[in-house]
Design a protein around this motif. Structure first.
Motif, PDB file in Angstrom:
ATOM      1  N   LEU A 133      -6.550   9.341 -42.681  1.00 56.41           N
ATOM      2  CA  LEU A 133      -5.165   8.898 -42.807  1.00 56.41           C
ATOM      3  C   LEU A 133      -5.073   7.388 -43.014  1.00 56.41           C
ATOM      4  O   LEU A 133      -4.238   6.906 -43.794  1.00 56.41           O
ATOM      5  N   LYS A 134      -5.934   6.642 -42.342  1.00 57.18           N
ATOM      6  CA  LYS A 134      -5.888   5.191 -42.483  1.00 57.18           C
ATOM      7  C   LYS A 134      -6.292   4.746 -43.877  1.00 57.18           C
ATOM      8  O   LYS A 134      -5.960   3.629 -44.301  1.00 57.18           O
ATOM      9  N   GLY A 135      -7.013   5.590 -44.598  1.00 62.83           N
ATOM     10  CA  GLY A 135      -7.434   5.237 -45.945  1.00 62.83           C
ATOM     11  C   GLY A 135      -6.417   5.558 -47.017  1.00 62.83           C
ATOM     12  O   GLY A 135      -6.666   5.300 -48.202  1.00 62.83           O
ATOM     13  N   LEU A 136      -5.277   6.140 -46.629  1.00 67.69           N
ATOM     14  CA  LEU A 136      -4.256   6.517 -47.607  1.00 67.69           C
ATOM     15  C   LEU A 136      -3.423   5.304 -48.015  1.00 67.69           C
ATOM     16  O   LEU A 136      -2.909   4.577 -47.165  1.00 67.69           O
ATOM     17  N   TRP A 137      -3.270   5.114 -49.288  1.00 67.65           N
ATOM     18  CA  TRP A 137      -2.428   4.045 -49.799  1.00 67.65           C
ATOM     19  C   TRP A 137      -0.975   4.499 -49.855  1.00 67.65           C
ATOM     20  O   TRP A 137      -0.682   5.660 -50.126  1.00 67.65           O
ATOM     21  N   PHE A 138      -0.079   3.552 -49.611  1.00 69.11           N
ATOM     22  CA  PHE A 138       1.369   3.782 -49.743  1.00 69.11           C
ATOM     23  C   PHE A 138       1.871   4.915 -48.852  1.00 69.11           C
ATOM     24  O   PHE A 138       2.789   5.655 -49.227  1.00 69.11           O
ATOM     25  N   ALA A 139       1.238   5.079 -47.698  1.00 68.64           N
ATOM     26  CA  ALA A 139       1.708   6.095 -46.745  1.00 68.64           C
ATOM     27  C   ALA A 139       2.839   5.506 -45.910  1.00 68.64           C
ATOM     28  O   ALA A 139       2.849   4.310 -45.610  1.00 68.64           O
ATOM     29  N   PRO A 140       3.830   6.318 -45.528  1.00 66.76           N
ATOM     30  CA  PRO A 140       4.919   5.825 -44.675  1.00 66.76           C
ATOM     31  C   PRO A 140       4.385   5.300 -43.351  1.00 66.76           C
ATOM     32  O   PRO A 140       3.358   5.773 -42.847  1.00 66.76           O
ATOM     33  N   ASN A 141       5.081   4.325 -42.772  1.00 69.73           N
ATOM     34  CA  ASN A 141       4.667   3.786 -41.480  1.00 69.73           C
ATOM     35  C   ASN A 141       4.641   4.860 -40.410  1.00 69.73           C
ATOM     36  O   ASN A 141       3.829   4.821 -39.487  1.00 69.73           O
ATOM     37  N   ALA A 142       5.551   5.852 -40.541  1.00 69.62           N
ATOM     38  CA  ALA A 142       5.600   6.933 -39.553  1.00 69.62           C
ATOM     39  C   ALA A 142       4.293   7.721 -39.563  1.00 69.62           C
ATOM     40  O   ALA A 142       3.826   8.189 -38.505  1.00 69.62           O
ATOM     41  N   LEU A 143       3.663   7.853 -40.737  1.00 68.20           N
ATOM     42  CA  LEU A 143       2.393   8.572 -40.811  1.00 68.20           C
ATOM     43  C   LEU A 143       1.284   7.737 -40.186  1.00 68.20           C
ATOM     44  O   LEU A 143       0.391   8.269 -39.518  1.00 68.20           O
ATOM     45  N   LYS A 144       1.326   6.438 -40.388  1.00 66.39           N
ATOM     46  CA  LYS A 144       0.343   5.563 -39.754  1.00 66.39           C
ATOM     47  C   LYS A 144       0.461   5.635 -38.227  1.00 66.39           C
ATOM     48  O   LYS A 144      -0.537   5.632 -37.505  1.00 66.39           O
ATOM     49  N   GLU A 145       1.712   5.690 -37.748  1.00 66.39           N
ATOM     50  CA  GLU A 145       1.918   5.815 -36.301  1.00 66.39           C
ATOM     51  C   GLU A 145       1.398   7.153 -35.801  1.00 66.39           C
ATOM     52  O   GLU A 145       0.842   7.250 -34.711  1.00 66.39           O
ATOM     53  N   TYR A 146       1.583   8.196 -36.609  1.00 65.32           N
ATOM     54  CA  TYR A 146       1.066   9.516 -36.257  1.00 65.32           C
ATOM     55  C   TYR A 146      -0.456   9.466 -36.133  1.00 65.32           C
ATOM     56  O   TYR A 146      -1.049  10.064 -35.229  1.00 65.32           O
ATOM     57  N   ALA A 147      -1.114   8.720 -37.039  1.00 71.57           N
ATOM     58  CA  ALA A 147      -2.571   8.611 -37.002  1.00 71.57           C
ATOM     59  C   ALA A 147      -3.042   7.920 -35.729  1.00 71.57           C
ATOM     60  O   ALA A 147      -4.116   8.235 -35.195  1.00 71.57           O
ATOM     61  N   ARG A 148      -2.247   6.980 -35.221  1.00 77.11           N
ATOM     62  CA  ARG A 148      -2.631   6.246 -34.012  1.00 77.11           C
ATOM     63  C   ARG A 148      -2.274   6.996 -32.736  1.00 77.11           C
ATOM     64  O   ARG A 148      -2.708   6.623 -31.655  1.00 77.11           O
ATOM     65  N   SER A 149      -1.473   8.045 -32.852  1.00 76.18           N
ATOM     66  CA  SER A 149      -1.020   8.766 -31.662  1.00 76.18           C
ATOM     67  C   SER A 149      -2.128   9.652 -31.113  1.00 76.18           C
ATOM     68  O   SER A 149      -3.177   9.840 -31.725  1.00 76.18           O
ATOM     69  N   ASP A 150      -1.863  10.219 -29.945  1.00 79.02           N
ATOM     70  CA  ASP A 150      -2.822  11.127 -29.308  1.00 79.02           C
ATOM     71  C   ASP A 150      -2.457  12.586 -29.549  1.00 79.02           C
ATOM     72  O   ASP A 150      -2.763  13.459 -28.736  1.00 79.02           O
ATOM     73  N   HIS A 151      -1.805  12.833 -30.674  1.00 76.63           N
ATOM     74  CA  HIS A 151      -1.397  14.195 -31.017  1.00 76.63           C
ATOM     75  C   HIS A 151      -2.633  15.083 -31.144  1.00 76.63           C
ATOM     76  O   HIS A 151      -3.548  14.797 -31.908  1.00 76.63           O
ATOM     77  N   ARG A 152      -2.666  16.151 -30.379  1.00 79.85           N
ATOM     78  CA  ARG A 152      -3.810  17.053 -30.408  1.00 79.85           C
ATOM     79  C   ARG A 152      -3.758  17.967 -31.619  1.00 79.85           C
ATOM     80  O   ARG A 152      -2.694  18.349 -32.093  1.00 79.85           O
ATOM     81  N   LEU A 153      -4.938  18.304 -32.108  1.00 82.08           N
ATOM     82  CA  LEU A 153      -5.050  19.203 -33.233  1.00 82.08           C
ATOM     83  C   LEU A 153      -5.104  20.648 -32.743  1.00 82.08           C
ATOM     84  O   LEU A 153      -5.404  20.915 -31.583  1.00 82.08           O
ATOM     85  N   GLN A 154      -4.805  21.566 -33.642  1.00 79.49           N
ATOM     86  CA  GLN A 154      -4.896  22.994 -33.335  1.00 79.49           C
ATOM     87  C   GLN A 154      -6.218  23.522 -33.865  1.00 79.49           C
ATOM     88  O   GLN A 154      -6.544  23.360 -35.041  1.00 79.49           O
ATOM     89  N   GLY A 155      -6.990  24.148 -32.977  1.00 86.09           N
ATOM     90  CA  GLY A 155      -8.235  24.773 -33.408  1.00 86.09           C
ATOM     91  C   GLY A 155      -7.971  26.163 -33.943  1.00 86.09           C
ATOM     92  O   GLY A 155      -7.445  27.027 -33.231  1.00 86.09           O
ATOM     93  N   ILE A 156      -8.325  26.393 -35.202  1.00 82.44           N
ATOM     94  CA  ILE A 156      -8.043  27.671 -35.867  1.00 82.44           C
ATOM     95  C   ILE A 156      -9.312  28.192 -36.530  1.00 82.44           C
ATOM     96  O   ILE A 156     -10.070  27.428 -37.131  1.00 82.44           O
ATOM     97  N   TYR A 157      -9.538  29.480 -36.408  1.00 81.65           N
ATOM     98  CA  TYR A 157     -10.571  30.138 -37.197  1.00 81.65           C
ATOM     99  C   TYR A 157      -9.922  30.756 -38.428  1.00 81.65           C
ATOM    100  O   TYR A 157      -9.012  31.580 -38.312  1.00 81.65           O
ATOM    101  N   LEU A 158     -10.371  30.332 -39.612  1.00 77.49           N
ATOM    102  CA  LEU A 158      -9.844  30.870 -40.862  1.00 77.49           C
ATOM    103  C   LEU A 158     -10.646  32.096 -41.284  1.00 77.49           C
ATOM    104  O   LEU A 158     -11.869  32.134 -41.125  1.00 77.49           O
ATOM    105  N   PRO A 159      -9.969  33.099 -41.869  1.00 80.74           N
ATOM    106  CA  PRO A 159     -10.677  34.311 -42.295  1.00 80.74           C
ATOM    107  C   PRO A 159     -11.325  34.134 -43.666  1.00 80.74           C
ATOM    108  O   PRO A 159     -10.746  33.535 -44.573  1.00 80.74           O
ATOM    109  N   PHE A 160     -12.521  34.641 -43.807  1.00 83.67           N
ATOM    110  CA  PHE A 160     -13.229  34.652 -45.085  1.00 83.67           C
ATOM    111  C   PHE A 160     -13.915  36.000 -45.253  1.00 83.67           C
ATOM    112  O   PHE A 160     -14.149  36.727 -44.283  1.00 83.67           O
TER     113      PHE A 160
END
Length: 357
Positions: A133-160
């Motif tokens: 996310l930090k490498g994205l050019w012209f990203a909204p400041n809100a997205l940069k703040e999201y990158a710095r947050s402690d928002h947890r990711l969801q662990g998902i198993y995808l079907p194949f």
């Protein structure tokens, strides 16, 4: 009839839910820290990474031990079919962050034969996403703040799905040999490349092993191609314990459709083999008749970390391969940053023009 699979395992010490510890060979309790080994495999699951006969399955002859029933929720926004806990009545779709209400729908499907366990934990997945996310050019400041947050990711198993098949393909085609000759005269004299074609025929034989086909369309193809580099040799026999603390998406691409997609992949591979067999500088394939035998398949689960971010009413998904750390996703653009960059470029161009005048 198979029982509904819930993938919940209580801690023998405190009763809290255990979760699979990425990169480890045990379950862990986040409440009391207790560690418990993975359960023993059943006689059926000992051979779980081996394939099932494809033709028999397409005809509906799948062993009952190879089937399971899960409770799934169909997200009306993105179409994902995600397993939910029977006691969970409201949730957020991990793929698009849309609010959903869990229903009591049951999904009877072919049981996974293999699973590629998580090796990157939530922190490692989040670090990979932050870097991307930090490498994205012209990203909204809100997205940069999201990158710095402690928002947890969801662990998902995808079907194949994976497919094996022996292919035999007679073909007819043409081998092209390039040569150069001079045409014209005087100022118009030049050298051109021409091709001499010769009719050829032959036969290629090839065994395809583990042709990988996604079992859903929840993740766009462009994203899937960036992250779907999975080491299938590391597949583990399926055990529900690997799913403890995670969710699994049910397949929405059924076996028949996946078979067609797998055959298309094999056909492209055979075309490359034919071109190599024809040789020469250029190749044409006029006719090929691919036949398949010894076809088999298996349903497998692959691990990803997913984050869904909403910006101005639209959902954006980020996917992290939970084995390699590869990241793909959709991203919003900041019109103000783009406009500012364009303005700076115009100012610089104007200054350069004045200096040169």
């Amino acid at each position: 009839m198979a029982e509904i699979e819930t993938h919940r395992f209580p801690c023998h010490t405190c009763g809290s839910d255990l979760r699979y510890a990425p990169g480890e060979r045990h379950l862990k309790c986040d409440h009391c820290g207790a560690v418990e080994p993975l359960g023993a495999l059943s006689p059926w699951d000992v051979q779980a990474v081996e394939e099932l006969p494809l033709r028999e399955a397409l005809a509906g002859h799948v062993p009952e031990a190879a089937m399971e029933i899960t409770r799934v929720l169909n997200c009306t926004s993105c179409g994902a079919q995600v397993e939910f806990d029977p006691n969970e009545h409201a949730a957020e779709c991990p793929f698009c962050a849309s609010p959903v209400v869990a229903d009591t729908g049951q999904h009877r499907h072919i049981k996974p034969r293999g699973v590629l366990p998580f090796t990157l934990d939530n922190d490692a997945g989040r670090d990979a996403l932050r870097k991307w996310l930090k490498g994205l050019w012209f990203a909204p400041n809100a997205l940069k703040e999201y990158a710095r947050s402690d928002h947890r990711l969801q662990g998902i198993y995808l079907p194949f799905w994976t497919f094996d098949a022996q292919t035999e393909t007679p073909y007819r085609g043409q081998r092209g040999t390039e040569y150069r000759r001079t045409v014209g005269s005087g100022d118009k004299k030049r050298t051109v490349t021409e091709v001499k074609w010769r009719n050829v025929s032959g036969h290629v034989s090839h065994f395809f092993d583990d042709v990988l086909v996604p079992g859903s369309r929840t993740i766009p193809d462009t994203h899937m191609r960036r992250i779907a580099q999975f080491d299938l040799s590391a597949l583990e026999p399926y055990q529900p314990q690997f799913l403890a603390g995670f969710r699994a998406e049910g397949y929405s691409i059924d076996l028949a459709e996946a078979q067609r997609l797998g055959q298309q992949e094999m056909e492209q591979g055979v075309r490359q083999l034919i071109r190599r067999d024809i040789g020469g500088d250029r190749q044409r394939i006029d006719d090929m008749r691919m036949t398949l035998s010894d076809e088999s398949f298996k349903h497998v689960l692959m691990p990803v970390w997913i984050a869904a971010y909403r910006f101005r009413g639209k959902s954006y998904r980020f996917v992290v391969n939970a084995r390699t750390g590869a990241v793909a996703g959709e991203r919003p653009w900041s019109p103000w940053k783009i406009a500012f960059a364009v303005l700076i470029i115009l100012i610089i161009a104007g200054v350069v023009a004045l200096l040169q005048s």
